[in-house]
Design a protein around this motif. Structure first.
Motif, PDB file in Angstrom:
ATOM      1  N   PRO A 434     -11.078   9.911  21.938  1.00  0.00           N
ATOM      2  CA  PRO A 434     -10.674  11.048  21.100  1.00  0.00           C
ATOM      3  C   PRO A 434      -9.550  10.646  20.149  1.00  0.00           C
ATOM      4  N   PHE A 435      -9.529  11.276  18.985  1.00  0.00           N
ATOM      5  CA  PHE A 435      -8.460  11.000  18.024  1.00  0.00           C
ATOM      6  C   PHE A 435      -8.275  12.199  17.110  1.00  0.00           C
ATOM      7  N   TRP A 436      -7.176  12.175  16.340  1.00  0.00           N
ATOM      8  CA  TRP A 436      -6.845  13.232  15.392  1.00  0.00           C
ATOM      9  C   TRP A 436      -6.920  12.714  13.967  1.00  0.00           C
ATOM     10  N   GLU A 437      -7.344  13.607  13.085  1.00  0.00           N
ATOM     11  CA  GLU A 437      -7.326  13.358  11.631  1.00  0.00           C
ATOM     12  C   GLU A 437      -6.609  14.549  10.989  1.00  0.00           C
ATOM     13  N   PHE A 438      -5.624  14.246  10.140  1.00  0.00           N
ATOM     14  CA  PHE A 438      -4.867  15.285   9.459  1.00  0.00           C
ATOM     15  C   PHE A 438      -5.055  15.132   7.951  1.00  0.00           C
ATOM     16  N   VAL A 439      -5.335  16.244   7.304  1.00  0.00           N
ATOM     17  CA  VAL A 439      -5.626  16.276   5.872  1.00  0.00           C
ATOM     18  C   VAL A 439      -4.537  17.088   5.186  1.00  0.00           C
ATOM     19  N   SER A 440      -4.002  16.585   4.074  1.00  0.00           N
ATOM     20  CA  SER A 440      -3.035  17.398   3.340  1.00  0.00           C
ATOM     21  C   SER A 440      -3.038  17.053   1.869  1.00  0.00           C
ATOM     22  N   GLY A 441      -2.896  18.061   1.051  1.00  0.00           N
ATOM     23  CA  GLY A 441      -2.946  17.991  -0.390  1.00  0.00           C
ATOM     24  C   GLY A 441      -3.551  19.300  -0.877  1.00  0.00           C
ATOM     25  N   PRO A 442      -3.506  19.574  -2.157  1.00  0.00           N
ATOM     26  CA  PRO A 442      -2.984  18.713  -3.215  1.00  0.00           C
ATOM     27  C   PRO A 442      -1.461  18.786  -3.298  1.00  0.00           C
ATOM     28  N   LEU A 443      -0.881  17.734  -3.872  1.00  0.00           N
ATOM     29  CA  LEU A 443       0.545  17.740  -4.135  1.00  0.00           C
ATOM     30  C   LEU A 443       0.862  18.503  -5.417  1.00  0.00           C
ATOM     31  N   HIS A 444      -0.015  18.361  -6.418  1.00  0.00           N
ATOM     32  CA  HIS A 444       0.149  19.128  -7.660  1.00  0.00           C
ATOM     33  C   HIS A 444      -1.184  19.095  -8.400  1.00  0.00           C
ATOM     34  N   ALA A 445      -2.093  19.957  -7.976  1.00  0.00           N
ATOM     35  CA  ALA A 445      -3.438  19.996  -8.561  1.00  0.00           C
ATOM     36  C   ALA A 445      -4.099  21.296  -8.110  1.00  0.00           C
ATOM     37  N   GLY A 446      -5.378  21.480  -8.504  1.00  0.00           N
ATOM     38  CA  GLY A 446      -6.099  22.670  -8.101  1.00  0.00           C
ATOM     39  C   GLY A 446      -6.402  22.666  -6.615  1.00  0.00           C
ATOM     40  N   THR A 447      -6.397  23.865  -6.008  1.00  0.00           N
ATOM     41  CA  THR A 447      -6.681  23.995  -4.587  1.00  0.00           C
ATOM     42  C   THR A 447      -8.116  24.477  -4.386  1.00  0.00           C
ATOM     43  N   PHE A 448      -8.817  23.835  -3.440  1.00  0.00           N
ATOM     44  CA  PHE A 448     -10.216  24.141  -3.148  1.00  0.00           C
ATOM     45  C   PHE A 448     -10.402  24.261  -1.632  1.00  0.00           C
ATOM     46  N   GLY A 449     -11.683  24.363  -1.216  1.00  0.00           N
ATOM     47  CA  GLY A 449     -12.030  24.273   0.190  1.00  0.00           C
ATOM     48  C   GLY A 449     -12.252  25.641   0.823  1.00  0.00           C
ATOM     49  N   PRO A 450     -12.585  25.609   2.134  1.00  0.00           N
ATOM     50  CA  PRO A 450     -12.734  24.423   2.977  1.00  0.00           C
ATOM     51  C   PRO A 450     -14.117  23.799   2.852  1.00  0.00           C
ATOM     52  N   ASN A 451     -14.199  22.500   3.180  1.00  0.00           N
ATOM     53  CA  ASN A 451     -15.469  21.786   3.160  1.00  0.00           C
ATOM     54  C   ASN A 451     -16.213  21.946   4.478  1.00  0.00           C
ATOM     55  N   GLU A 452     -17.534  21.752   4.411  1.00  0.00           N
ATOM     56  CA  GLU A 452     -18.358  21.722   5.623  1.00  0.00           C
ATOM     57  C   GLU A 452     -17.951  20.532   6.479  1.00  0.00           C
ATOM     58  N   LEU A 453     -17.994  20.715   7.795  1.00  0.00           N
ATOM     59  CA  LEU A 453     -17.638  19.658   8.732  1.00  0.00           C
ATOM     60  C   LEU A 453     -18.901  19.136   9.414  1.00  0.00           C
ATOM     61  N   ASP A 454     -19.124  17.837   9.303  1.00  0.00           N
ATOM     62  CA  ASP A 454     -20.265  17.172   9.931  1.00  0.00           C
ATOM     63  C   ASP A 454     -19.913  16.874  11.391  1.00  0.00           C
ATOM     64  N   ASP A 455     -20.820  17.207  12.318  1.00  0.00           N
ATOM     65  CA  ASP A 455     -20.517  17.099  13.748  1.00  0.00           C
ATOM     66  C   ASP A 455     -20.803  15.725  14.360  1.00  0.00           C
ATOM     67  N   THR A 456     -21.195  14.749  13.555  1.00  0.00           N
ATOM     68  CA  THR A 456     -21.628  13.464  14.114  1.00  0.00           C
ATOM     69  C   THR A 456     -20.607  12.870  15.078  1.00  0.00           C
ATOM     70  N   PHE A 457     -19.317  12.907  14.717  1.00  0.00           N
ATOM     71  CA  PHE A 457     -18.291  12.305  15.566  1.00  0.00           C
ATOM     72  C   PHE A 457     -17.493  13.357  16.338  1.00  0.00           C
ATOM     73  N   GLY A 458     -18.053  14.530  16.465  1.00  0.00           N
ATOM     74  CA  GLY A 458     -17.483  15.544  17.331  1.00  0.00           C
ATOM     75  C   GLY A 458     -16.174  16.156  16.875  1.00  0.00           C
ATOM     76  N   PRO A 459     -16.021  16.462  15.587  1.00  0.00           N
ATOM     77  CA  PRO A 459     -14.756  17.079  15.160  1.00  0.00           C
ATOM     78  C   PRO A 459     -14.753  18.587  15.390  1.00  0.00           C
ATOM     79  N   THR A 460     -13.584  19.125  15.533  1.00  0.00           N
ATOM     80  CA  THR A 460     -13.407  20.571  15.506  1.00  0.00           C
ATOM     81  C   THR A 460     -12.191  20.879  14.641  1.00  0.00           C
ATOM     82  N   VAL A 461     -12.257  21.970  13.909  1.00  0.00           N
ATOM     83  CA  VAL A 461     -11.142  22.377  13.060  1.00  0.00           C
ATOM     84  C   VAL A 461     -10.136  23.128  13.922  1.00  0.00           C
ATOM     85  N   VAL A 462      -8.991  22.515  14.136  1.00  0.00           N
ATOM     86  CA  VAL A 462      -7.933  23.156  14.909  1.00  0.00           C
ATOM     87  C   VAL A 462      -7.068  24.026  13.999  1.00  0.00           C
ATOM     88  N   PHE A 463      -6.908  23.610  12.754  1.00  0.00           N
ATOM     89  CA  PHE A 463      -6.153  24.392  11.773  1.00  0.00           C
ATOM     90  C   PHE A 463      -6.656  24.045  10.389  1.00  0.00           C
TER      91      PHE A 463
END
Length: 517
Positions: A434-463
Motif C-alpha cells: 500500500p502507498f499514498w499519492e498526494f495531488v496539489s495544484g494549481p499554484l496560479h492557473a485555472g482550476t478543474f476536476g475532479p478526474n475519474e479514478l482508474d481502479d487498476t492499482f486499488g486507489p480510493t479518494v480519501v480527500f
C-alpha cells in the motif's frame, strides 16, 4: 552559461574560480550614465548534500559574481568569479557551488559586471537558503505545479501570484515544482470578464500574447513569471527541484508528434518545439542536467537521513498517446523508458533514507485524456494493467520484491488537490505494498476536476477539493489554488502531509508513521 566552483567557509580557503573583494558599483559615481541590472532576480535549485545551483540573469553581456556567507551581515564572506552571461543563453548564468557547509543558512548576493563597460556593476540581488542536514532534524518542503495557465496571468489588482507568498510564509527547506512551470501554448488576453461582472486584468508581454514557436518566445514565458514579486521572492530563498511536463512545450505532447495543419503553431514539428522549449527550461530554471544522459533531468536528492526525493520525467521518454490497452510492453507503452526505469530502481534500492518521495509530473490512477486517447498512465479500464500501466506495475512489483518501504508519491497536473490511498486488496493487481499519492495544484492557473479514478492499482479518494459540479477553469480569484506541505519530525520520523489553499489554510492532513523494512 553554467560553471562549477567549490566553496568553503570559516578559515578555509575557497577553491575554484575565486577572486578578492570587488570594487564598488560604478553607478555610485554620479558622472556614470551606464546602467546594468539583474532584472529577474535570483533562483536556488537542485540542492543536494553540499551542493546547490544559483541562477540569475543580466540585462546585457556581463560576468556574474557571487558573494557567499554564513553571516546575515556578510561580516565574513567569500566572492566567486562566475561565468559570463551572453546572448546565446539570453544573458542567464548559473553557478554550481560545491563544498557548502551542511545544515546551515547560507546568505548570498549576486552582482553582474558589464563586459561593455568594465567596472560598471549591477545592484546586488540577495537571498538565502538552507543546506541539507547531516543528522536527523525537522524537515519541511512544499510542492505544486501549474503556473500562469488557462489565461490567468499576473493581475496586479488581485495581488499577483499569491500562492507563492503563502508557500514562502511556511518557511520550507525546499520546493518541488511538479511541472507546467509555464504555459507556452496558452496565450494571455489583456482582459478576461468574470462571471460576477468584474474583470481579470492580465499583465501581457509580447511572449505571452501568442503560442510559443521560437526559442525567444519560450524564454519570454519564463521571464514573465519572474516579473511577479511573490514568485521572485519565493524562488530567491526556497531551493527548487524543478520538473517539466507538457505545457513547457505544448499540451499533451509526446516525441515525434506532428501537429495538424490548423494548429495555431507555425512550427508543426513537436520535436523542434520540444528542443526549443527544453532549452528555455534549462536556461531559466535552476536545474542540473545529468552528466551521463544528454539533457536528462531525472535525479535523486538525498536530504539527510530522513528523506530523499526522486525527480521523474514522464514526458521526454514516453511513447505516443494511444488507447493505452497494449497487453505487452513495447515502445508504445513507454512512460519513463528503460534507462530512466533502470536508474530509478537502482536509486531506490541504494537509498538509506527513511522516506522516499517520488516526485512525479503526472498522477498514477487519475484518468487524463487526450481526445479519444490517454495522456497519463491510467486508461479508464479498471482491469489488469495495460499500456503505460505496465511500467507502473513493474515499478511497484520491484519495490515490493526489494522491500523498499515508506514511499510517498507527490504530483500536480490535474488542477485540483486530492489524497489517494492505493491498496492491493482493492486492485486487480496485488503484487505491491500500500502507498499514498498526494495531488496539489494549481499554484496560479485555472482550476478543474475532479478526474475519474482508474481502479487498476486499488486507489480510493480519501480527500479532494475541486470546483463545484459543472464549473471549470475557475480563476485564481475564486480561491481554489492549492499547494502541498510535507513535514518530517526529526525525532520520530513521522511524516505529515497537509494540503493547503491559496491563503495557507489547511484543508486536509495525513500523518504517516514509517514502516520497518
Amino acid at each position: 552559461m553554467r560553471t562549477t566552483a567549490a566553496a568553503a567557509f570559516g578559515g578555509a580557503m575557497l577553491t575554484g574560480a575565486t577572486i578578492a573583494e570587488q570594487p564598488r558599483d560604478a553607478r555610485e559615481d554620479p558622472n556614470s550614465r551606464d546602467v546594468i541590472a539583474a532584472p529577474s532576480g535570483a533562483q536556488i535549485g537542485d540542492i543536494v548534500e553540499d551542493r546547490a545551483l544559483i541562477w540569475s540573469r543580466a540585462s546585457e553581456p556581463a560576468r556574474m559574481f557571487l558573494h557567499l556567507s554564513t553571516e546575515q551581515d556578510f561580516s565574513e564572506k567569500r566572492t566567486i568569479r562566475g561565468p559570463t552571461a551572453l546572448a546565446d543563453s539570453n544573458y542567464t548564468a548559473t553557478m554550481d557551488i560545491e563544498g557548502l557547509p551542511r545544515g546551515e543558512e547560507i546568505y548570498y548576493r549576486v552582482t553582474f559586471e558589464s563586459l561593455r563597460n568594465p567596472g560598471t556593476r549591477s545592484d546586488p540581488v540577495e537571498g538565502s537558503f538552507r543546506t541539507p542536514p547531516t543528522d536527523r532534524t525537522d524537515i519541511r518542503f512544499v510542492w505544486g505545479g501549474d503556473v500562469a495557465g488557462q489565461g490567468w496571468g499576473i493581475d496586479p489588482d488581485f495581488g499577483g501570484m499569491r500562492t507563492f507568498e503563502s508557500m514562502r510564509e511556511t518557511d520550507p527547506d525546499f520546493f518541488i515544482h511538479s511541472g507546467d512551470a509555464i504555459y507556452a501554448d496558452g496565450p494571455l488576453e489583456e482582459r478576461v470578464e468574470l462571471d460576477d461582472g468584474s474583470v481579470w486584468q492580465n499583465v501581457v508581454t509580447e511572449a505571452t500574447s501568442d503560442v510559443a514557436d521560437t526559442l525567444a518566445e519560450f524564454r519570454g514565458n519564463y521571464r514573465y513569471n519572474l516579473r511577479d514579486d511573490h514568485y521572485r521572492a519565493f524562488v530567491s530563498e526556497v531551493p527548487m527541484i524543478p520538473q517539466w511536463d507538457d505545457h513547457e512545450i505544448l499540451n499533451n505532447w509526446y516525441p515525434n508528434e506532428k501537429l495538424p495543419a490548423d494548429d495555431p503553431h507555425d512550427v508543426k514539428s513537436v520535436n523542434l518545439l520540444a528542443a526549443r522549449g527544453q532549452q528555455a527550461f534549462l536556461d531559466y530554471m535552476p536545474v542540473r542536467p545529468r552528466d551521463d544522459v544528454d539533457d536528462a533531468i531525472y535525479q535523486n536528492f538525498p536530504y539527510g537521513p530522513s528523506l530523499e526525493v526522486f525527480r521523474l520525467d514522464m514526458r521526454s521518454y514516453r511513447g505516443p498517446n494511444t488507447e493505452n490497452t497494449q497487453t505487452e510492453s513495447g515502445p508504445k507503452t513507454d512512460f519513463l523508458g528503460d534507462t530512466q526505469m533502470s536508474w530509478l530502481k537502482d536509486a531506490l534500492s541504494e537509498s538509506e533514507a527513511t522516506w522516499k518521495i517520488i516526485a512525479a509530473d503526472m498522477p498514477i490512477g487519475l484518468v487524463v485524456t487526450d481526445g479519444d486517447k490517454y495522456e497519463a498512465a491510467a486508461n479508464a479500464d479498471s482491469g489488469i494493467p495495460k499500456g503505460r500501466e505496465l511500467e507502473i506495475k513493474e515499478l511497484l512489483s520491484f519495490m515490493q520484491s526489494e522491500n523498499i518501504r515508506n514511499v510517498v508519491w507527490v504530483t500536480a497536473d490535474v488542477h485540483y488537490t486530492a489524497a489517494h490511498h492505493y491498496h492491493p486488496k482493492r486492485a486487480s493487481f496485488s503484487e505491491f505494498d500500500p502507498f499514498w499519492e498526494f495531488v496539489s495544484g494549481p499554484l496560479h492557473a485555472g482550476t478543474f476536476g475532479p478526474n475519474e479514478l482508474d481502479d487498476t492499482f486499488g486507489p480510493t479518494v480519501v480527500f479532494e477539493k475541486s470546483p463545484p459540479e459543472g464549473e471549470a477553469n475557475l480563476p485564481p480569484s475564486d480561491g481554489l489554488q492549492f499547494f502541498g506541505q510535507v513535514d518530517v519530525d526529526g525525532q520520530s520520523d513521522v511524516l505529515t502531509v497537509t494540503l493547503k489553499d491559496l491563503n495557507n489554510d489547511s484543508l486536509y492532513t495525513k500523518e504517516l508513521t514509517p514502516v520497518d523494512c
